[in-house]
Design a protein around this motif. Sequence first.
Motif, PDB file in Angstrom:
ATOM      1  N   PHE A  20       0.826  -1.201   0.000  1.00  0.00           N
ATOM      2  CA  PHE A  20       0.000   0.000   0.000  1.00  0.00           C
ATOM      3  C   PHE A  20       0.862   1.253   0.000  1.00  0.00           C
ATOM      4  O   PHE A  20       0.627   2.186  -0.774  1.00  0.00           O
ATOM      5  CB  PHE A  20      -0.918  -0.002   1.227  1.00  0.00           C
ATOM      6  CG  PHE A  20      -1.620   1.306   1.470  1.00  0.00           C
ATOM      7  CD1 PHE A  20      -2.727   1.662   0.719  1.00  0.00           C
ATOM      8  CD2 PHE A  20      -1.165   2.190   2.438  1.00  0.00           C
ATOM      9  CE1 PHE A  20      -3.384   2.876   0.931  1.00  0.00           C
ATOM     10  CE2 PHE A  20      -1.810   3.397   2.660  1.00  0.00           C
ATOM     11  CZ  PHE A  20      -2.919   3.738   1.899  1.00  0.00           C
ATOM     12  N   ARG A  24       0.931   4.066  -2.821  1.00  0.00           N
ATOM     13  CA  ARG A  24       0.550   5.408  -2.380  1.00  0.00           C
ATOM     14  C   ARG A  24       1.636   6.416  -2.744  1.00  0.00           C
ATOM     15  O   ARG A  24       1.356   7.482  -3.316  1.00  0.00           O
ATOM     16  CB  ARG A  24       0.329   5.402  -0.873  1.00  0.00           C
ATOM     17  CG  ARG A  24       0.021   6.757  -0.260  1.00  0.00           C
ATOM     18  CD  ARG A  24       0.294   6.767   1.229  1.00  0.00           C
ATOM     19  NE  ARG A  24       1.716   6.581   1.532  1.00  0.00           N
ATOM     20  CZ  ARG A  24       2.212   6.437   2.752  1.00  0.00           C
ATOM     21  NH1 ARG A  24       1.396   6.430   3.799  1.00  0.00           N
ATOM     22  NH2 ARG A  24       3.518   6.278   2.944  1.00  0.00           N
ATOM     23  N   LEU A  61      -6.649   2.577  -1.465  1.00  0.00           N
ATOM     24  CA  LEU A  61      -6.366   3.837  -2.152  1.00  0.00           C
ATOM     25  C   LEU A  61      -7.646   4.451  -2.710  1.00  0.00           C
ATOM     26  O   LEU A  61      -7.801   5.673  -2.736  1.00  0.00           O
ATOM     27  CB  LEU A  61      -5.351   3.604  -3.279  1.00  0.00           C
ATOM     28  CG  LEU A  61      -3.931   3.278  -2.806  1.00  0.00           C
ATOM     29  CD1 LEU A  61      -3.093   2.772  -3.975  1.00  0.00           C
ATOM     30  CD2 LEU A  61      -3.279   4.498  -2.172  1.00  0.00           C
ATOM     31  N   SER A  64      -9.451   6.151   0.098  1.00  0.00           N
ATOM     32  CA  SER A  64      -8.828   7.408   0.494  1.00  0.00           C
ATOM     33  C   SER A  64      -8.935   8.476  -0.582  1.00  0.00           C
ATOM     34  O   SER A  64      -8.651   9.650  -0.323  1.00  0.00           O
ATOM     35  CB  SER A  64      -7.352   7.185   0.837  1.00  0.00           C
ATOM     36  OG  SER A  64      -6.604   6.877  -0.327  1.00  0.00           O
ATOM     37  N   LEU A  66      -7.278   8.427  -3.658  1.00  0.00           N
ATOM     38  CA  LEU A  66      -6.134   8.569  -4.554  1.00  0.00           C
ATOM     39  C   LEU A  66      -6.347   7.876  -5.891  1.00  0.00           C
ATOM     40  O   LEU A  66      -5.675   8.206  -6.875  1.00  0.00           O
ATOM     41  CB  LEU A  66      -4.858   8.039  -3.904  1.00  0.00           C
ATOM     42  CG  LEU A  66      -4.214   8.934  -2.845  1.00  0.00           C
ATOM     43  CD1 LEU A  66      -2.893   8.352  -2.388  1.00  0.00           C
ATOM     44  CD2 LEU A  66      -4.003  10.351  -3.375  1.00  0.00           C
ATOM     45  N   PRO A 163      -3.530   9.691   3.066  1.00  0.00           N
ATOM     46  CA  PRO A 163      -2.894   9.622   1.752  1.00  0.00           C
ATOM     47  C   PRO A 163      -3.163  10.825   0.858  1.00  0.00           C
ATOM     48  O   PRO A 163      -2.280  11.274   0.124  1.00  0.00           O
ATOM     49  CB  PRO A 163      -3.486   8.331   1.164  1.00  0.00           C
ATOM     50  CG  PRO A 163      -3.750   7.473   2.351  1.00  0.00           C
ATOM     51  CD  PRO A 163      -4.240   8.432   3.409  1.00  0.00           C
TER      52      PRO A 163
END
Length: 221
Positions: A20, A24, A61, A64, A66, A163
């Motif tokens: 991760f 990220r 991701l 979050s 992203l 992130p």
Amino acid sequence: MPIPRQAPGVDRRLLRDDVFRRLRDAIVDCTFQPGEQLKDTDLAEWLGVSRTPVREALLRLAASGLVIAKPGRSTTVSAIDPKAVRDARDVVAAMHVLAVREMAGNVSEADLDRMREANRRFAEALNAGDLAAAMDADEDFHRVPVTVLGNDALVSVLDQFGPVVRRAERLRFAADGQSSLERHDQLIALLASGDGEGASDLTFNTWHTLSVDDNPSPEQS
């Protein structure tokens, strides 16, 4: 940008969190550009792992913000949304304020030493122009109060919103990392003196200085 063909592999024994973090950070430093499609098979080959931890990382991701995941279709890197960054920043700031407020009354010399060591590495990375290492050291620095607090719910919130904020942090460190270094030293001093209110105010102001231009540069867009 095509998936890089040469990169150090991830040790297969490492936890999924390491996969991760690698993905990220590759998004944050624009190795993978906004709008770029991410394929789990290519990413797994790049990192030297199976597709399972990659898929799990992509789901995190997506949560979050992203990446944008469309089930059965594609996963792409999200564009930088200034409002989303500001919203996430406010949440992250509140979590760190809570952590340092509690730590001020329960700080140990060992905890302070961990923060000093992280800040030393942060300074070295800035002097070397190594933004990736600076980001890692800064993350280690701010993790200390969070770890001392031991609040799993707070950790979950930071895992979700942190992130997105890293994109803004990278921009700040590239432009003026010295001010962050000085704020780190100030926070250590406040915590050492047991000044919870001062530590809370400094932490609040530190995170709220993060911003993203509504007209990002080509590297960011």
